[in-house]
Structures are given as structure tokens and as C-alpha cells.
Design a protein around this motif. Sequence first.
Motif, PDB file in Angstrom:
ATOM      1  N   UNK A   1       0.862  -1.176   0.000  1.00 25.09           N
ATOM      2  CA  UNK A   1       0.000   0.000   0.000  1.00 25.09           C
ATOM      3  C   UNK A   1       0.902   1.230   0.000  1.00 25.09           C
ATOM      4  N   UNK A   2       0.734   2.079  -1.010  1.00 26.29           N
ATOM      5  CA  UNK A   2       1.517   3.303  -1.125  1.00 26.29           C
ATOM      6  C   UNK A   2       0.563   4.486  -0.970  1.00 26.29           C
ATOM      7  N   UNK A   3       0.462   5.003   0.265  1.00 23.73           N
ATOM      8  CA  UNK A   3      -0.488   6.087   0.560  1.00 23.73           C
ATOM      9  C   UNK A   3      -0.103   7.382  -0.147  1.00 23.73           C
ATOM     10  N   UNK A   4       1.176   7.626  -0.311  1.00 24.00           N
ATOM     11  CA  UNK A   4       1.626   8.861  -0.957  1.00 24.00           C
ATOM     12  C   UNK A   4       1.192   8.912  -2.419  1.00 24.00           C
ATOM     13  N   UNK A   5       1.311   7.777  -3.102  1.00 18.91           N
ATOM     14  CA  UNK A   5       0.998   7.730  -4.534  1.00 18.91           C
ATOM     15  C   UNK A   5      -0.352   7.096  -4.829  1.00 18.91           C
ATOM     16  N   UNK A   6      -1.103   6.747  -3.795  1.00 20.54           N
ATOM     17  CA  UNK A   6      -2.488   6.283  -3.895  1.00 20.54           C
ATOM     18  C   UNK A   6      -2.654   4.999  -4.712  1.00 20.54           C
ATOM     19  N   UNK A   7      -1.778   4.034  -4.481  1.00 21.52           N
ATOM     20  CA  UNK A   7      -1.971   2.745  -5.141  1.00 21.52           C
ATOM     21  C   UNK A   7      -1.718   1.610  -4.167  1.00 21.52           C
ATOM     22  N   UNK A   8      -2.201   0.437  -4.562  1.00 20.80           N
ATOM     23  CA  UNK A   8      -2.003  -0.775  -3.773  1.00 20.80           C
ATOM     24  C   UNK A   8      -1.858  -1.951  -4.725  1.00 20.80           C
ATOM     25  N   UNK A   9      -1.208  -3.003  -4.232  1.00 25.99           N
ATOM     26  CA  UNK A   9      -1.028  -4.221  -5.029  1.00 25.99           C
ATOM     27  C   UNK A   9      -1.716  -5.389  -4.339  1.00 25.99           C
ATOM     28  N   UNK A  10      -2.474  -6.138  -5.125  1.00 20.35           N
ATOM     29  CA  UNK A  10      -3.229  -7.285  -4.620  1.00 20.35           C
ATOM     30  C   UNK A  10      -2.381  -8.551  -4.683  1.00 20.35           C
ATOM     31  N   UNK A  11      -2.528  -9.380  -3.653  1.00 17.40           N
ATOM     32  CA  UNK A  11      -2.044 -10.758  -3.685  1.00 17.40           C
ATOM     33  C   UNK A  11      -3.181 -11.645  -3.192  1.00 17.40           C
TER      34      UNK A  11
END
Length: 194
Positions: free
Chosen positions: A90-100
Motif C-alpha cells: 500500500x503506497x499512501x503517498x501515490x495512492x496505489x495498492x497491489x493485490x495478492x
Amino acid sequence: MRSAGTEKIETERLLLRKFSFSDSCDMLEYWVGDENIQLSYGEPVYSTEGEVNELLDKYISSYSSKDYYRWAVIEKKSGHCIGQIAFFLVDCKNHFAEIEYCIGSAFQRCGYATEATNAVIRFGFEKAELHKIQICHRSNNLPSKRVIEKCGFTYEGALRDYFFIDGKYYDRLYYSILRDEYYKNMRRNNNADT
């Protein structure tokens, strides 16, 4: 982006919820003790309930953070914990997340991975207000590739020879969905239903 934390999500056949220590037996029986599942998922194989409880302690203690997202995948019909799904990056600064995600062997080829992934995508855009959701798979993991394609991700590219397993190299293939694409697809699907 809004820090939403791990909220309960219900789909037609699944309940996605926070892990509890009562999940340890199912986890050991259906997925964390299965060498094939864990190796394709890139995680260690667990052989005792004590080891699984240590893992659960890590998961459960992390729920105090509103930027932690990990769900137990519960099959409604049986009540069993059949796998997990998470925003593990989860990257709060750049507003993205990766699913596993991973689903136990006995429950694969039932559409559960696709159902859970679609639910977490919806949660990510609608509740956590992400800008981008990404996902990846090993080049030799064709079942994951099919799930990713069914969920509408766009292929971004490969990190070549990223994994070295059993004497062979495998690429890490990346895909993503942007917030605007998600809402555009939703509008298209809603118009098709009317």
C-alpha cells in the motif's frame, strides 16, 4: 486515498473478513500446509498449528493500522477459510495498492479467486479511494493470469528473470487498473444491464 482498513466484504458465495485464531485449522488443512500452493504463492509452507498461530498473530496485530488490508476468504457454503486476499503493498503517498491472493487447491477452478479479487478491487476504488490497483504473477502461473484477465486488468510489462525457482528463471508480469477505467467499466456494465 482514504485509510479504510480491513472491512468485511460479502459477495454471492464468499465472506471476506479479518483473520481470527479460529482460522488456523482451516488454513493448515486447505492452503498454508500445501507445498504446491505456498510455493506458487511464494510463501513458506507451515506444518504445525503453532506456526500458523504465529502467522495469525502477525496478521491480527496489524489490523490496528488503518492502512492494513488482509482478508480471510471464507466460503459461505462450508464456512471454511479457503484462502486469503490482501493489498500487501500500500503506497499512501501515490495512492496505489497491489493485490495478492491464494485459494486452496480443493477450492480452485470455482471462480473464487476472481470473485474475491473483483470484490477487493471494488473496495479499493470505492472505499479506500485508490487511484491505481496493480497485481502481478509469475510467467509460469497461467491460472493466475486467467484470473487477472477476467478481472479487467491491463498488462503493463515484465520484470524479466525476476524469480529463480528449481533451477529456472521466471518473469514477474505486472498489470493494473486505474480509477477512471474502473468507473468507466462500471458505467458500461450498468448501461448494458438496462
